[in-house]
Design a protein around this motif. Structure first.
Motif, short mmCIF file in Angstrom:
data_model
loop_
_atom_site.label_atom_id
_atom_site.label_comp_id
_atom_site.label_asym_id
_atom_site.label_seq_id
_atom_site.Cartn_x
_atom_site.Cartn_y
_atom_site.Cartn_z
N GLY A 24 16.85 3.01 11.78
CA GLY A 24 16.14 4.24 11.49
C GLY A 24 15.42 4.13 10.16
N SER A 25 14.95 5.24 9.67
CA SER A 25 14.30 5.30 8.36
C SER A 25 14.40 6.72 7.86
N ASN A 26 14.75 6.89 6.60
CA ASN A 26 14.80 8.23 6.05
C ASN A 26 13.94 8.38 4.80
N VAL A 27 12.90 7.53 4.69
CA VAL A 27 11.95 7.67 3.60
C VAL A 27 11.10 8.90 3.86
N PRO A 28 10.95 9.80 2.89
CA PRO A 28 10.16 11.00 3.12
C PRO A 28 8.70 10.66 3.39
N ASN A 29 8.09 11.42 4.26
CA ASN A 29 6.67 11.25 4.57
C ASN A 29 5.86 11.82 3.43
N GLN A 30 5.17 10.97 2.68
CA GLN A 30 4.41 11.41 1.52
C GLN A 30 3.08 11.99 1.96
N GLY A 31 2.93 13.29 1.78
CA GLY A 31 1.69 13.93 2.18
C GLY A 31 0.50 13.45 1.39
N THR A 32 0.70 13.02 0.13
CA THR A 32 -0.39 12.48 -0.67
C THR A 32 -0.58 11.02 -0.26
N ALA A 33 -0.99 10.86 0.98
CA ALA A 33 -0.92 9.56 1.65
C ALA A 33 -1.64 8.46 0.89
N PRO A 34 -0.97 7.35 0.64
CA PRO A 34 -1.66 6.20 0.09
C PRO A 34 -2.69 5.72 1.09
N GLY A 35 -3.79 5.25 0.59
CA GLY A 35 -4.81 4.73 1.49
C GLY A 35 -5.70 5.80 2.08
N MET A 36 -5.56 7.07 1.68
CA MET A 36 -6.45 8.10 2.20
C MET A 36 -7.83 8.01 1.57
N GLN A 37 -7.91 7.37 0.40
CA GLN A 37 -9.18 7.14 -0.26
C GLN A 37 -9.41 5.64 -0.35
N PRO A 38 -10.68 5.20 -0.36
CA PRO A 38 -10.93 3.76 -0.48
C PRO A 38 -10.41 3.24 -1.81
N PRO A 39 -10.03 1.96 -1.87
CA PRO A 39 -9.47 1.41 -3.10
C PRO A 39 -10.48 1.41 -4.23
N VAL A 40 -9.98 1.59 -5.42
CA VAL A 40 -10.82 1.55 -6.61
C VAL A 40 -10.42 0.30 -7.40
N GLY A 41 -11.37 -0.61 -7.60
CA GLY A 41 -11.06 -1.83 -8.32
C GLY A 41 -10.31 -2.82 -7.46
N ASP A 42 -9.52 -3.66 -8.09
CA ASP A 42 -8.81 -4.72 -7.38
C ASP A 42 -7.57 -4.17 -6.68
N PRO A 43 -7.14 -4.86 -5.63
CA PRO A 43 -6.03 -4.34 -4.82
C PRO A 43 -4.68 -4.43 -5.50
N GLU A 44 -3.78 -3.58 -5.04
CA GLU A 44 -2.38 -3.63 -5.46
C GLU A 44 -1.53 -3.87 -4.24
N LEU A 45 -0.71 -4.90 -4.30
CA LEU A 45 0.15 -5.30 -3.19
C LEU A 45 1.60 -5.11 -3.60
N VAL A 46 2.48 -5.02 -2.60
CA VAL A 46 3.91 -4.85 -2.89
C VAL A 46 4.72 -5.59 -1.83
N CYS A 47 5.85 -6.11 -2.23
CA CYS A 47 6.80 -6.72 -1.31
C CYS A 47 8.20 -6.23 -1.66
N VAL A 48 8.87 -5.59 -0.72
CA VAL A 48 10.25 -5.15 -0.90
C VAL A 48 11.13 -6.09 -0.10
N THR A 49 12.01 -6.82 -0.78
CA THR A 49 12.78 -7.85 -0.09
C THR A 49 14.01 -8.24 -0.89
N ARG A 50 15.01 -8.77 -0.20
CA ARG A 50 16.09 -9.46 -0.90
C ARG A 50 15.59 -10.85 -1.25
N LEU A 51 15.88 -11.30 -2.45
CA LEU A 51 15.40 -12.60 -2.92
C LEU A 51 16.41 -13.67 -2.52
N VAL A 52 16.31 -14.08 -1.25
CA VAL A 52 17.16 -15.11 -0.66
C VAL A 52 16.27 -16.15 0.00
#
Length: 443
Positions: free
Chosen positions: A177-205
């Motif tokens: 399942g997932s219980n992360v709240p749905n963020q109404g201020t949705a990321p990606g609703m506007q085109p990116p400004v400047g260079d991109p920002e990336l993210v990785c959520v992971t265990r470092l194994v």
């Protein structure tokens, strides 16, 4: 579930320093089954500083042994209390606890498998121990649980236990399942400004391959000098990752945040253009769904588990195992530069993530357990899942295993409920779809 006595045996608990998605799954399940009226004991290993006995949200924790000694100690503990349970969930994190060997035959056992580890044993252990791990995971497990059932968290895992472990018995699908709240201020609703920002959520194994993130950053920073890649998570590979970031001169590009609070993690994901996964295989991809709940698509390899969690071209992009992931990221960023496409992807992500909740996961488990206790077995002669229609209101639902068997037995031939065999996507979602082939949810 009212009054049923359950044991959940798992390698770790959610507060163990090495805990990951498997522990999150077991804990979310345990606490919700307690709310449904069950008496749950969570039996696990004990990390330094942890209490041997504990109770959290009504779940009783029993902690025994360490990384390897937990297995014989849990088996002995179960043997001494073998008549104290109505059902057992035996979590296989590489190898299971083999509880059927010490339990009465009438006690249903569900062997919960997140993903098949056969290829990963060699990353962590010497050759002889890796061989032993593969034997215990495969032939020995298939023999020990032959009268019981496997429960898989994804269609990929279901296929893997059939094809790579040689399992021929009953196997059911109950996803994360997932219980992360749905963020109404949705990321990606506007085109990116400047260079991109990336993210990785992971265990470092090792099998998550964090070094691939640095390879990707080195390629992308040439096109996007202001690129930022946030790596969120901790693990034994953290020191090596930090050293590699410094050696490659990526200190201004890649930021290793380590373990952070949930709110901080959600904020880092929510502001990203893309979430990344470089894992060589997963059971499902919990971080992918949590990113999707925030409207953020994922770029991952087309490997087990991730091909289930990412809807290629809709909620993210999949790179074939031999394909350059940096090229796929570039293609994804070009698509997301179009505001309309960006809104479309963000909406698809949130809709897909909304199909998976921990309440739904626990409900599917509760029905499986209750039906297995009622029929006296976790197994079923029919390995398929079916769409059935209720009498009276005519509402369709997807059922499998003892839930279906019990339903058919109770009908006694009246109002035949079986409509058809469930499509793979319907089996994953646990409900009928408008179009199971294209993935449009409904019903």
């Amino acid at each position: 579930m009212n009054g049923l006595r359950l044991a959940i045996v798992n390698w770790r608990d959610p507060w163990h320093p090495g805990a990951g998605g498997a522990e999150r799954y077991a804990w979310e399940l345990a606490r919700r089954l307690v709310l449904d009226g069950a008496h749950v004991r969570y039996v696990t290993s004990r990390a330094r500083g942890q209490h041997r006995r504990d109770r959290v949200d009504g779940v009783a924790f029993i902690r025994l042994g360490g990384r390897f000694t937990v297995y014989p100690l849990v088996l002995l503990w179960t043997l001494l209390r073998r008549r104290s349970f109505d059902a057992v969930i035996d979590c296989q994190n590489g190898i299971p606890f083999f509880t059927p060997l010490v339990l009465p035959r009438r006690v249903p056992v569900f062997c919960l498998i997140h993903h098949v580890h056969d290829e990963q044993f060699g990353l962590y252990f010497p050759r002889w121990l890796a061989w032993l791990g593969r034997m215990l995971e495969g032939p020995v497990s298939c023999w020990a649980y032959r009268r019981h059932a496997f429960v898989c968290v994804s269609l990929s895992t279901l296929n893997a236990v059939r094809e790579r472990l040689g399992w021929t018995g009953s196997a059911y699908v109950v996803p994360n399942g997932s219980n992360v709240p749905n963020q109404g201020t949705a990321p990606g609703m506007q085109p990116p400004v400047g260079d991109p920002e990336l993210v990785c959520v992971t265990r470092l194994v090792p099998h998550k391959r964090p070094s691939h993130l640095l390879d990707l950053a080195e390629v992308l920073v040439g096109q996007h000098p202001g690129l930022r890649l946030n790596v969120v998570g901790d693990g034994p590979e953290a020191p090596r990752l930090a050293a590699e970031i410094a050696r490659r001169g990526l200190g201004g590009v890649v930021v290793a945040h380590g373990f952070v609070p949930e709110a901080t993690k959600a904020a880092l994901v929510a502001r990203a253009d893309l979430h990344l996964s470089t894992s060589q295989g997963e059971g499902w991809g919990l971080s992918v769904i949590e990113a999707a709940a925030l409207g953020v698509p994922t770029v991952a390899y087309d490997v087990e588990g991730l091909r289930d969690a990412v809807r290629d071209g809709a909620t993210g992009w999949l790179a074939s195992p031999g394909e350059d992931q940096a090229g796929v990221v570039e293609r994804a960023l070009k698509e997301l530069a179009d505001p309309e496409r960006r809104r479309e992807v963000a909406a698809a992500c949130r809709e897909w993530a909304g199909a998976f909740g921990w309440v739904g996961t626990a409900d599917r488990w509760a029905r499986l357990i209750a039906a297995a206790v009622a029929t006296g077995s976790a197994a079923s002669e029919d390995r398929r899942a079916h769409v059935v229609r209720r009498c009276g209101d005519g509402r369709p639902q997807v059922v499998e295993g003892p839930v279906r068997d019990l339903l058919l037995a109770e009908r006694g031939g009246e109002c035949p409920p079986v409509v058809r065999e469930a499509a793979p996507l319907e089996r994953l979602l646990g409900r009928p779809c408008v179009d199971a082939e294209t993935g449009a949810a409904g019903g």
